[in-house]
Design an enzyme around this catalytic site. Structure first.
Site, short mmCIF file in Angstrom:
data_model
loop_
_atom_site.label_atom_id
_atom_site.label_comp_id
_atom_site.label_asym_id
_atom_site.label_seq_id
_atom_site.Cartn_x
_atom_site.Cartn_y
_atom_site.Cartn_z
N CYS A 68 33.21 43.96 36.00
CA CYS A 68 32.69 45.32 36.13
C CYS A 68 32.72 46.01 34.76
O CYS A 68 32.03 45.60 33.85
CB CYS A 68 33.42 46.09 37.22
N HIS A 173 32.27 42.64 41.66
CA HIS A 173 33.70 42.36 41.76
C HIS A 173 33.90 41.05 42.52
O HIS A 173 33.87 41.05 43.76
CB HIS A 173 34.43 43.50 42.48
N GLU A 175 36.58 39.44 43.02
CA GLU A 175 37.83 39.52 43.79
C GLU A 175 37.64 40.24 45.11
O GLU A 175 38.49 40.16 45.99
CB GLU A 175 38.93 40.18 42.95
#
Length: 191
Positions: A68, A173, A175
């Site tokens: 990001c 993202h 994750e």
């Protein structure tokens, strides 16, 4: 130290640190990001991270993944908070999505199909068209389009990921992006 588990038999040791010694010990570097470009670059410079990051990424050829804002910091300059010099690991500029032609609501938040554009190490075994989770108001436009590994369509093409040598970045993202995001992180950590 923490252990990331990407399946029953795949484990990675990770360390969250603000100490320069950690960069020397690391085999891979992840530059996360939440906040503004100018504030983040001030923090990197004021805490003497700029030179050690450059040394280990370029001289030691350690893989780095910016996530990001972390991806945006890899650019030459960013416009958020005023024109600010970035790390310049991949030449390019970060601009507000409206300056990139976006007329949809900003920030861009949500799950979107992400399409592989150029040969990609990060997307090995993932393929094109998978959903990843985005939350951002700025986009990275690399000077050389060959650095773009994937794009997302949000009122036009926006760079979703970049790759050049040992430097990688994702606007989304991983994750927070379920199995495809974990696979992408595994691909990076397996380099």
């Amino acid at each position: 130290n923490k252990t990331l588990n990407f399946g029953r038999q795949i484990f990675y040791q990770v360390k969250i640190s603000n100490k320069e010694e950690s960069i020397k010990e690391a085999t891979h570097l992840i530059l996360p990001g939440v906040g503004s470009f100018s504030d983040a670059m001030s923090e990197l410079k004021n805490n003497n991270w700029f030179d050690p990051l450059s040394e280990h990424v370029f001289n030691e050829q350690k893989p780095i993944l910016g996530i990001c804002l972390g991806m945006q910091l890899l650019a030459t300059t960013g416009q958020e908070g005023g024109q600010t010099e970035g790390l310049d690991f991949i030449p390019g500029q970060v601009s507000h999505l409206t300056k990139l032609g976006c007329e949809k609501p900003i920030p861009h938040v949500g799950w979107n199909d992400t399409h592989v554009k150029n040969k990609s190490i990060l997307f090995k075994g993932i393929g094109s068209g998978n959903d990843f989770f985005y939350v951002h108001s700025y986009g990275f436009l690399p000077s050389n389009p060959s650095a773009i590994s994937s794009i997302v369509n949000y009122d036009g093409e926006i760079v979703a990921s970049i790759e050049k040598d040992n430097v990688f970045g994702t606007q989304f993202h991983p994750e927070k992006s379920s199995k495809a995001g974990l696979k992408l992180l595994k691909n990076f950590l397996d380099l």
